[in-house]
Design an enzyme around this catalytic site. Structure first.
Site, PDB file in Angstrom:
ATOM      1  CE  LYS A  14      24.419  -8.384  31.720  1.00  0.00           C
ATOM      2  NZ  LYS A  14      24.451  -6.852  31.755  1.00  0.00           N
ATOM      3  NE  ARG A  89      17.752  -8.147  31.316  1.00  0.00           N
ATOM      4  CZ  ARG A  89      18.531  -8.115  30.507  1.00  0.00           C
ATOM      5  NH1 ARG A  89      19.170  -9.221  30.314  1.00  0.00           N
ATOM      6  NH2 ARG A  89      18.890  -6.979  29.646  1.00  0.00           N
ATOM      7  NE  ARG A 128      27.143  -2.470  24.319  1.00  0.00           N
ATOM      8  CZ  ARG A 128      26.106  -3.083  25.019  1.00  0.00           C
ATOM      9  NH1 ARG A 128      26.665  -4.083  25.730  1.00  0.00           N
ATOM     10  NH2 ARG A 128      25.025  -2.303  25.088  1.00  0.00           N
ATOM     11  NE  ARG A 161      22.925  -3.831  22.766  1.00  0.00           N
ATOM     12  CZ  ARG A 161      22.712  -4.515  23.874  1.00  0.00           C
ATOM     13  NH1 ARG A 161      23.793  -5.315  24.078  1.00  0.00           N
ATOM     14  NH2 ARG A 161      21.811  -4.137  24.808  1.00  0.00           N
ATOM     15  NE  ARG A 172      19.980  -1.629  27.603  1.00  0.00           N
ATOM     16  CZ  ARG A 172      21.420  -1.393  27.304  1.00  0.00           C
ATOM     17  NH1 ARG A 172      21.570  -0.275  26.208  1.00  0.00           N
ATOM     18  NH2 ARG A 172      22.300  -2.255  27.238  1.00  0.00           N
TER      19      ARG A 172
HETATM   20  P1  AP5 Z   1      29.684  -5.695  27.411  1.00  0.00           P
HETATM   21  O1  AP5 Z   1      30.220  -6.868  27.926  1.00  0.00           O
HETATM   22  O2  AP5 Z   1      28.845  -5.524  26.336  1.00  0.00           O
HETATM   23  O3  AP5 Z   1      28.448  -5.264  28.802  1.00  0.00           O
HETATM   24  P2  AP5 Z   1      27.106  -6.239  29.322  1.00  0.00           P
HETATM   25  O4  AP5 Z   1      26.987  -6.398  30.590  1.00  0.00           O
HETATM   26  O5  AP5 Z   1      26.903  -7.596  28.584  1.00  0.00           O
HETATM   27  O6  AP5 Z   1      25.767  -5.002  28.807  1.00  0.00           O
HETATM   28  P3  AP5 Z   1      24.673  -5.346  27.875  1.00  0.00           P
HETATM   29  O7  AP5 Z   1      24.151  -3.756  27.515  1.00  0.00           O
HETATM   30  O8  AP5 Z   1      24.592  -6.365  26.901  1.00  0.00           O
HETATM   31  O9  AP5 Z   1      23.667  -5.865  29.151  1.00  0.00           O
HETATM   32  P4  AP5 Z   1      21.974  -5.546  29.138  1.00  0.00           P
HETATM   33  O10 AP5 Z   1      21.846  -6.454  30.033  1.00  0.00           O
HETATM   34  O11 AP5 Z   1      21.508  -4.177  29.175  1.00  0.00           O
HETATM   35  O12 AP5 Z   1      21.675  -5.925  27.266  1.00  0.00           O
HETATM   36  P5  AP5 Z   1      21.019  -7.562  26.872  1.00  0.00           P
HETATM   37  O13 AP5 Z   1      21.747  -7.789  25.690  1.00  0.00           O
HETATM   38  O14 AP5 Z   1      21.188  -8.674  27.859  1.00  0.00           O
HETATM   39  O15 AP5 Z   1      30.378  -4.290  27.603  1.00  0.00           O
HETATM   40  C1  AP5 Z   1      29.833  -3.014  27.423  1.00  0.00           C
HETATM   41  C2  AP5 Z   1      30.816  -2.409  27.040  1.00  0.00           C
HETATM   42  O16 AP5 Z   1      32.004  -2.106  27.873  1.00  0.00           O
HETATM   43  C3  AP5 Z   1      31.504  -2.748  25.825  1.00  0.00           C
HETATM   44  O17 AP5 Z   1      31.822  -1.649  24.966  1.00  0.00           O
HETATM   45  C4  AP5 Z   1      32.858  -3.382  26.320  1.00  0.00           C
HETATM   46  O18 AP5 Z   1      33.942  -3.375  25.370  1.00  0.00           O
HETATM   47  C5  AP5 Z   1      33.179  -2.530  27.483  1.00  0.00           C
HETATM   48  N1  AP5 Z   1      33.827  -3.277  28.520  1.00  0.00           N
HETATM   49  C6  AP5 Z   1      33.715  -4.371  29.001  1.00  0.00           C
HETATM   50  N2  AP5 Z   1      34.213  -4.568  30.233  1.00  0.00           N
HETATM   51  C7  AP5 Z   1      35.139  -3.646  30.346  1.00  0.00           C
HETATM   52  C8  AP5 Z   1      36.316  -3.235  31.106  1.00  0.00           C
HETATM   53  N3  AP5 Z   1      36.771  -4.137  31.962  1.00  0.00           N
HETATM   54  N4  AP5 Z   1      36.755  -2.004  31.366  1.00  0.00           N
HETATM   55  C9  AP5 Z   1      36.184  -1.192  30.157  1.00  0.00           C
HETATM   56  N5  AP5 Z   1      35.673  -1.443  29.240  1.00  0.00           N
HETATM   57  C10 AP5 Z   1      35.030  -2.445  29.427  1.00  0.00           C
HETATM   58  O19 AP5 Z   1      19.581  -7.227  26.570  1.00  0.00           O
HETATM   59  C11 AP5 Z   1      19.025  -6.442  25.825  1.00  0.00           C
HETATM   60  C12 AP5 Z   1      17.604  -6.149  25.774  1.00  0.00           C
HETATM   61  O20 AP5 Z   1      17.057  -7.690  25.526  1.00  0.00           O
HETATM   62  C13 AP5 Z   1      16.857  -6.128  27.041  1.00  0.00           C
HETATM   63  O21 AP5 Z   1      16.870  -4.626  27.258  1.00  0.00           O
HETATM   64  C14 AP5 Z   1      15.470  -6.644  26.843  1.00  0.00           C
HETATM   65  O22 AP5 Z   1      14.788  -6.088  26.182  1.00  0.00           O
HETATM   66  C15 AP5 Z   1      15.763  -7.950  26.179  1.00  0.00           C
HETATM   67  N6  AP5 Z   1      16.179  -9.144  27.036  1.00  0.00           N
HETATM   68  C16 AP5 Z   1      17.457  -9.545  27.023  1.00  0.00           C
HETATM   69  N7  AP5 Z   1      17.573 -10.720  28.242  1.00  0.00           N
HETATM   70  C17 AP5 Z   1      16.092 -10.578  28.455  1.00  0.00           C
HETATM   71  C18 AP5 Z   1      15.514 -11.301  29.546  1.00  0.00           C
HETATM   72  N8  AP5 Z   1      15.951 -12.367  30.325  1.00  0.00           N
HETATM   73  N9  AP5 Z   1      14.258 -10.999  29.967  1.00  0.00           N
HETATM   74  C19 AP5 Z   1      13.543 -10.082  29.282  1.00  0.00           C
HETATM   75  N10 AP5 Z   1      14.143  -9.203  28.212  1.00  0.00           N
HETATM   76  C20 AP5 Z   1      15.273  -9.570  27.909  1.00  0.00           C
HETATM   77 MG    MG Z   2      25.515  -8.087  26.682  1.00  0.00          MG
END
Ligand code: AP5
Ligand code: MG
Length: 221
Positions: A14, A89, A128, A161, A172
């Protein structure tokens, strides 16, 4: 001016895709996870409130999350259109977003669901790295930086992270399937869902997203 949501499991890409697609389409990339991590790094009151939730890999309470995202949405740059990454979410967040946009005569145009198999998610997350300064995303296997440990874009230090530890990743993923995945059916019912296969190279997935949005007439170039 378009308002788009990117939804998908942790590690689906994402953040990677939202940042590139937002640049291409001249939209603002808003990531709730990045906003929380910034607050944590700056040691703000919000950072203190959310620390334990992020460490455990569970959702931050809606009251805190919705307020933070709504504040970000009211900044002037969001007027040109947004890509939301990581928000909403769950259903209450989706409804809060809908009514906030409706008050300004706006709506969500499309929801891009990036689909990736679980084994691939686990491998991506364990490799990552993130830039401490500009939050750019790298992968030690698929897209490493030119100089080890340094961000190509700003020279900032790269880090892993804490919630990418295997136990927290498992939590997660459970939270994603229980609380976030139901949004897929919700937006499908509204006719807004665009499904994109998230496996393959980063550039390939970007092409798929842009061409899917083009088919939906959101992108004309
Ligand atoms: P990346 O692009 O970083 O993936 P992502 O989908 O953004 O994954 P996240 O781990 O950030 O999602 P998340 O939803 O768990 O975390 P968030 O920060 O939102 O890619 C991942 C890896 O793959 C990277 O190394 C990249 O280089 C690689 N990659 C990408 N595309 C690729 C491809 N095509 N081929 C190969 N490799 C590839 O949330 C974190 C925390 O914040 C949550 O746990 C929660 O506590 C809180 N939080 C955030 N939002 C909310 C909300 N709305 N409500 C409540 N709590 C929230
Ligand atoms: Mg992300």
């Amino acid at each position: 001016m378009y308002n788009i949501i990117f939804v998908g499991a942790p590690g689906a890409g994402k953040g990677t895709q939202a940042s590139t697609v937002a640049q291409k389409l001249n939209l603002v990339h808003i990531s709730s996870g990045d906003l929380f991590r910034q607050a944590l790094a700056q040691g703000t009151e919000l950072g203190k409130q959310v620390k334990a939730y992020l460490e455990k890999g569970v959702l931050v309470p809606d009251r805190i999350t919705i307020q933070m995202v709504m504040e970000r949405l009211s900044a002037p740059d969001a007027e040109k259109g947004i890509i939301l990454d990581g928000f909403p979410r769950n259903l209450p967040q989706a409804e809060a977003l809908e009514s906030a946009l409706a008050q300004q005569g706006k709506a969500i145009d499309k929801v891009v669901y990036i689909e990736v198999a679980e084994a691939e998610l686990l491998s991506r997350l364990s490799n990552r790295r993130l830039c401490r300064r500009c939050q750019a995303v790298y992968n030690m296997v698929n897209s490493p930086p030119s100089i080890e440990g340094k961000c190509d874009k700003c020279g900032g230090e790269l880090y892993q992270r804490p919630d990418d530890e295997p136990e927290t990743v498992k939590k997660r993923l459970d939270v994603y399937f229980a609380e976030t995945a139901p949004l897929i059916a919700y937006y499908r019912r509204q006719g807004k869902l665009v499904e994109v296969a998230g496996e393959g190279g980063v550039a390939e997935v970007t092409r798929r997203i842009v061409s899917a949005l083009r088919e939906e007439k959101l992108v004309t170039r």
